[in-house]
Design an enzyme around this catalytic site. Structure first.
Site, PDB file in Angstrom:
ATOM      1  N   HIS A  42      -1.696  -0.393  -9.536  1.00  0.00           N
ATOM      2  CA  HIS A  42      -2.248  -1.252  -8.715  1.00  0.00           C
ATOM      3  C   HIS A  42      -3.170  -2.235  -9.175  1.00  0.00           C
ATOM      4  CE1 HIS A  42      -3.756  -1.305  -4.824  1.00  0.00           C
ATOM      5  NE2 HIS A  42      -3.935  -2.923  -5.257  1.00  0.00           N
ATOM      6  N   ARG A  81       0.890  -0.925  -0.020  1.00  0.00           N
ATOM      7  CA  ARG A  81       0.122  -0.366   0.492  1.00  0.00           C
ATOM      8  C   ARG A  81       1.056   1.351  -0.308  1.00  0.00           C
ATOM      9  NH1 ARG A  81      -3.167  -3.065  -1.288  1.00  0.00           N
ATOM     10  NH2 ARG A  81      -5.272  -3.672  -1.062  1.00  0.00           N
ATOM     11  N   GLU A 101      -4.767   7.086  -5.377  1.00  0.00           N
ATOM     12  CA  GLU A 101      -4.802   6.216  -6.569  1.00  0.00           C
ATOM     13  C   GLU A 101      -6.011   6.468  -7.560  1.00  0.00           C
ATOM     14  OE1 GLU A 101      -4.768   2.179  -6.276  1.00  0.00           O
ATOM     15  OE2 GLU A 101      -2.710   2.490  -4.884  1.00  0.00           O
TER      16      GLU A 101
HETATM   17  C1  GLV Z   1      -4.985  -5.365  -4.008  1.00  0.00           C
HETATM   18  O1  GLV Z   1      -4.308  -4.550  -3.868  1.00  0.00           O
HETATM   19  C2  GLV Z   1      -5.575  -6.312  -2.658  1.00  0.00           C
HETATM   20  O2  GLV Z   1      -5.686  -5.527  -1.909  1.00  0.00           O
HETATM   21  O3  GLV Z   1      -6.460  -7.152  -3.079  1.00  0.00           O
END
Ligand code: GLV
Length: 319
Positions: free
Chosen positions: A282, A234, A263
């Site tokens: 991401h 993160r 994001e």
């Molecule tokens: C993606 O970032 C997730 O948490 O699955």
């Protein structure tokens, strides 16, 4: 506040808030034809959908709806549940998370970026575009040192891939307990500032929790000696604003970032135009339709047996 559902629990009406809602619904219906299911991208759901449902499946809560209606159980399709904890999900709602193993995919993301840096792929591509013959030394990945923050499922998969490439892998975790033979050692989190200076690759796979937020501070970055930062956890774990300084000062040699504080990454961010930064939107570990459906159905089976699913989120811990 006690949970509003009691065991055993059988969900009846499910709302899926995801772009892939139709596929997830079809995969669930194949095994549970009696479940009533509605779905839409999570931004298109209405208060009526949430009043209708007892169960919600999705990565984030619908942004414009204040109440979760009659939803008693939320199943997150992601591994990280900060999208649910951040805005505060009523404590009476059971929160479970995906059982999908994102580790192998995220390990490939990390390995791709490590080789891209070591093999100087971006600069060779530029030279090729200019029809320029540009010989240079190429350093090996084997023999380098990685420091992995996060030794859970994802960290272990990264450690396995890197150690198979001859990388010396050290881990950092809350407990400092070694969880997998791919780690040569695992240290407690407070050793991080001392370890940072020895890492060629600083690889993060941590969730966003009160304990991880800001962990890779400017001070930790300043202790790096030319490491490459890779973040697939993160964005909040790193002091993102300090990354340009860390690159200019040579604390970091490069950065590969899949996650950001905000994001999508705002267009004004200086990270976009920095040639030392590799940005991906991401996508390092993607939820699959089958993974989302089977994680959910595994939880349904536990609840129907009268057991709390093993994927129940500990709200205080944040995962
Ligand atoms: C993606 O970032 C997730 O948490 O699955």
């Amino acid at each position: 506040m006690p949970l509003s559902l009691s065991l055993p629990f059988s969900p009846r009406r499910i709302v899926i808030g995801a772009n892939a809602h139709a596929g997830i619904a079809a995969a669930i219906r194949r095994r549970r034809p009696s479940l009533e299911i509605r779905g839409a991208p999570f931004t298109d759901l209405t208060a009526d959908d949430l009043a209708w449902a007892d169960t919600y499946i999705g990565f984030k809560r619908p942004p414009t709806i204040a109440s979760m209606g009659n939803v008693q159980w939320v199943h997150s399709t992601g591994a990280g549940v900060d999208g649910w904890l951040g805005p505060g999900l009523d404590e009476s709602i059971l929160l479970t998370r995906s059982s999908e193993s994102f580790g192998p995919m995220i390990a490939e993301w990390a390995v791709a970026r490590i080789f891209a840096v070591q093999q100087q792929l971006a600069s060779l591509a530029e030279a090729q575009r200019d029809r320029r013959w540009a010989p240079r030394d190429i350093a090996r990945v084997a023999g380098t040192r990685a420091l992995l923050l996060g030794t859970g499922d994802i960290g272990r998969a990264i450690a396995t891939s890197l150690s198979a490439l001859g990388v010396h892998v050290t881990g950092v975790s809350r407990s400092g307990e070694s969880t997998h033979p791919a780690f040569s050692t695992v240290h407690r989190i407070d050793a991080l500032p001392d370890l940072a200076g020895n890492a060629d690759w600083l690889v993060l796979s941590l969730p966003d929790t009160p304990a991880t937020r800001g962990l890779v501070s400017r001070d930790v970055l300043a202790r790096c000696r030319g490491a490459v930062l890779l973040n697939a956890g993160r964005g909040t774990v790193v002091d993102e604003a300090a990354i340009p300084e860390a690159l200019d000062a040579g604390w970091l040699r490069a950065a590969a970032l899949d996650v950001f504080v905000t994001e999508p990454l705002p267009t004004a961010s200086p990270l976009w135009s920095d040639r030392r930064v590799m940005i991906s939107p991401h996508i390092s570990g993607l939820t699959t339709i089958d993974g989302a459906a089977s994680g959910f159905l595994e939880c349904v089976e536990s609840l129907e047996r009268g057991e709390w699913p093993r994927w129940t989120v500990d709200r205080a811990r944040g995962y």
